[in-house]
Enzyme design. Structure first.
Site, short mmCIF file in Angstrom:
data_model
loop_
_atom_site.label_atom_id
_atom_site.label_comp_id
_atom_site.label_asym_id
_atom_site.label_seq_id
_atom_site.Cartn_x
_atom_site.Cartn_y
_atom_site.Cartn_z
N THR A 114 -6.06 0.76 -1.76
CA THR A 114 -5.06 -0.22 -1.36
C THR A 114 -6.14 -1.24 -0.90
O THR A 114 -7.14 -1.13 -0.84
CB THR A 114 -4.22 0.61 -0.23
OG1 THR A 114 -5.27 0.93 0.74
CG2 THR A 114 -3.54 1.68 -0.86
N LYS B 46 -7.14 8.71 14.04
CA LYS B 46 -6.68 9.50 13.36
C LYS B 46 -6.48 11.20 13.82
O LYS B 46 -5.63 11.61 13.62
CB LYS B 46 -7.06 9.40 12.01
CG LYS B 46 -6.97 7.89 11.31
CD LYS B 46 -5.28 7.56 11.04
CE LYS B 46 -4.90 6.41 10.31
NZ LYS B 46 -3.77 6.10 10.00
N ASP C 254 5.47 -5.60 15.05
CA ASP C 254 4.32 -5.12 15.29
C ASP C 254 4.28 -4.10 15.84
O ASP C 254 4.87 -3.76 17.42
CB ASP C 254 3.76 -6.39 16.31
CG ASP C 254 2.31 -6.04 16.57
OD1 ASP C 254 1.92 -4.94 16.46
OD2 ASP C 254 1.48 -6.82 17.39
N GLN D 86 -14.12 21.36 0.80
CA GLN D 86 -15.37 21.73 0.46
C GLN D 86 -16.30 22.02 1.91
O GLN D 86 -15.93 21.57 2.91
CB GLN D 86 -16.34 20.56 -0.03
CG GLN D 86 -15.51 19.80 -1.16
CD GLN D 86 -15.99 18.55 -1.53
OE1 GLN D 86 -16.84 18.67 -2.50
NE2 GLN D 86 -15.51 17.24 -1.16
N ILE E 144 -7.57 5.89 -1.18
CA ILE E 144 -6.67 5.53 -1.98
C ILE E 144 -7.11 3.91 -2.07
O ILE E 144 -7.40 3.21 -0.87
CB ILE E 144 -5.43 5.67 -1.49
CG1 ILE E 144 -5.18 7.19 -1.56
CG2 ILE E 144 -4.38 4.99 -2.55
CD1 ILE E 144 -3.92 7.60 -0.88
N GLY F 286 0.79 -1.25 0.05
CA GLY F 286 0.02 0.13 0.07
C GLY F 286 0.69 1.38 -0.03
O GLY F 286 1.81 1.28 -0.60
N ASN G 247 3.62 4.73 9.38
CA ASN G 247 2.46 4.58 8.29
C ASN G 247 1.60 3.26 8.50
O ASN G 247 0.30 3.43 8.28
CB ASN G 247 3.07 4.30 6.99
CG ASN G 247 2.34 3.57 6.13
OD1 ASN G 247 1.42 4.21 5.43
ND2 ASN G 247 2.43 2.22 5.75
N TYR H 20 -11.77 4.68 14.06
CA TYR H 20 -10.81 5.08 12.91
C TYR H 20 -10.69 6.83 13.20
O TYR H 20 -9.40 7.33 13.19
CB TYR H 20 -11.18 4.86 11.63
CG TYR H 20 -10.08 4.99 10.61
CD1 TYR H 20 -9.06 4.03 10.62
CD2 TYR H 20 -10.04 6.15 9.67
CE1 TYR H 20 -8.12 4.29 9.40
CE2 TYR H 20 -9.25 6.27 8.47
CZ TYR H 20 -8.17 5.35 8.66
OH TYR H 20 -7.04 5.58 7.72
P1 NAD Z 1 -2.66 -1.43 3.55
O1 NAD Z 1 -3.77 -2.32 4.44
O2 NAD Z 1 -2.64 -1.54 2.12
O3 NAD Z 1 -1.06 -1.77 4.11
C1 NAD Z 1 -0.73 -1.62 5.62
C2 NAD Z 1 0.25 -2.31 5.77
O4 NAD Z 1 0.53 -2.08 7.53
C3 NAD Z 1 0.37 -3.56 5.59
O5 NAD Z 1 1.57 -4.23 4.93
C4 NAD Z 1 0.24 -4.56 7.15
O6 NAD Z 1 0.91 -5.76 7.15
C5 NAD Z 1 0.82 -3.59 8.02
N1 NAD Z 1 0.46 -3.56 9.33
C6 NAD Z 1 -0.90 -3.61 9.88
N2 NAD Z 1 -0.86 -3.86 11.13
C7 NAD Z 1 0.34 -3.82 11.38
C8 NAD Z 1 1.00 -3.56 12.88
N3 NAD Z 1 0.36 -3.85 13.99
N4 NAD Z 1 2.55 -3.53 12.82
C9 NAD Z 1 3.24 -3.29 11.52
N5 NAD Z 1 2.58 -3.39 10.57
C10 NAD Z 1 1.18 -3.47 10.39
O7 NAD Z 1 -3.02 0.07 4.17
P2 NAD Z 1 -2.87 1.45 3.17
O8 NAD Z 1 -4.19 1.99 2.61
O9 NAD Z 1 -1.60 1.08 2.63
O10 NAD Z 1 -2.77 2.31 4.79
C11 NAD Z 1 -1.39 2.99 5.25
C12 NAD Z 1 -1.69 3.95 6.06
O11 NAD Z 1 -2.28 5.04 5.48
C13 NAD Z 1 -2.42 3.68 7.34
O12 NAD Z 1 -2.01 4.27 8.60
C14 NAD Z 1 -4.05 4.06 6.90
O13 NAD Z 1 -4.85 4.36 7.94
C15 NAD Z 1 -3.58 5.53 6.10
N6 NAD Z 1 -4.37 5.94 5.03
C16 NAD Z 1 -4.86 5.09 4.07
C17 NAD Z 1 -5.80 5.62 3.29
C18 NAD Z 1 -6.38 4.88 2.31
O14 NAD Z 1 -7.29 5.31 1.51
N7 NAD Z 1 -5.69 3.79 1.67
C19 NAD Z 1 -6.40 7.04 3.64
C20 NAD Z 1 -5.92 7.83 4.43
C21 NAD Z 1 -5.00 7.27 5.56
#
Ligand code: NAD
Length: 253
Positions: free
Chosen positions: A189, A156, A60, A253, A187, A17, A87, A152
């Site tokens: 992911t 955040k 973790d 907005q 996004i 992601g 992240n 969530y």
């Molecule tokens: P994803 O699920 O694609 O990837 C998350 C990664 O974090 C994975 O590789 C997973 O194995 C790892 N992970 C999960 N729990 C963990 C833990 N306890 N310790 C270590 N690693 C751990 O998610 P993403 O969409 O890439 O999100 C990444 C960050 O961006 C997150 O904090 C998410 O909240 C934030 N975010 C995502 C979006 C979106 O739309 N995708 C939007 C805003 C914010």
């Protein structure tokens, strides 16, 4: 000179992601990266694809002792730590009425406890080694709410203001450590497609989602990676405690 020459970065949740896109972008700009993820196999796979500038670590983010061990190992392997991207995160769809206490605590543990533990470990590693940049991945949902994401939103929003507290502490302590938050919108992911897949009509959800973004499109992982490159680079040496929104206009907005 590339923008991140001589930088040594740890990216939590870096195996896929937004984290994986950030690891790729960091290496393209000259950094070396520690890909730290709860899924070690996925982190190793990505490190193999990136090559000699990357190394995988099992982490973790909810495990206090693991942070100390992994950061110490990264410093030993690479000779320091200049950049940390907190992240790792998990999503959860439930309103305040539907969210169990167990679910609430699980989301807060990864998304907020993990950022606290990472930031503290990062400061300890950076403060005596010339400083650095810590980037905390929040969300537009750290700024605005949704009725469907109670835990969530709380996590955040916590990351958003915790970042300012930590940034002020470092600034007032005379550490050259900048701490900023990044706020992406939706996004596609695994996190978002997984949640959408549980809905009755995922395609209708996606169409409605795009319509809520004034630019008429969703962001991509590379958009967040670019923001992280910017905050990791010395171009932002005078930016700390800021919120960098990456959202195709979503919250304007
Ligand atoms: P994803 O699920 O694609 O990837 C998350 C990664 O974090 C994975 O590789 C997973 O194995 C790892 N992970 C999960 N729990 C963990 C833990 N306890 N310790 C270590 N690693 C751990 O998610 P993403 O969409 O890439 O999100 C990444 C960050 O961006 C997150 O904090 C998410 O909240 C934030 N975010 C995502 C979006 C979106 O739309 N995708 C939007 C805003 C914010």
């Amino acid at each position: 000179m590339a923008r991140l020459d001589n930088k040594i970065a740890l990216v939590s949740g870096g195996a896929r992601g937004l984290g994986a896109a950030t690891c790729h972008a960091f290496v393209r700009e000259g950094a070396r990266v520690a890909i730290a993820d709860i899924d070690l196999a996925a982190a190793q796979k990505l490190a193999g694809e990136i090559g000699a500038s990357a190394k995988a670590y099992a982490l973790d983010v909810t495990d206090e002792g693991a942070w100390d061990r992994v950061v110490a190992q990264v410093v030993a392997d690479f000779g320091g730590l200049t950049t940390l991207v907190n992240n790792a995160g998990i999503g959860h769809l439930a309103s305040v009425e539907d969210c169990t206490f167990e679910q609430w605590r699980a989301v807060l543990a990864v998304n907020l406890d993990g950022v606290f533990l990472g930031t503290r470990a990062g400061i300890r590693a950076m403060k005596s080694r010339g400083g650095g940049s810590i980037i905390n991945i929040s969300s537009v949902y750290g700024i605005v709410g949704s009725e469907l994401t109670a835990a969530y939103n709380a996590s955040k929003g916590g990351v958003r203001n915790f970042t300012k507290s930590a940034a002020l502490h470092c600034a007032k302590s005379g550490y050259e450590i900048r701490i900023n938050s990044v706020h992406p919108s939706f996004i596609l992911t695994d996190m978002v497609t997984g949640a959408a897949g549980k809905l009755a009509d995922p395609q209708a959800f996606l169409t409605a989602l795009i319509e809520r973004h004034p630019l008429g499109r969703l962001c991509e992982p590379a958009d967040v990676a670019h923001a992280c490159v910017y905050l990791a680079s010395d171009e932002t040496r005078n930016q700390t405690g800021i919120e960098l929104v990456v959202d195709a206009g979503y919250i304007a907005q």
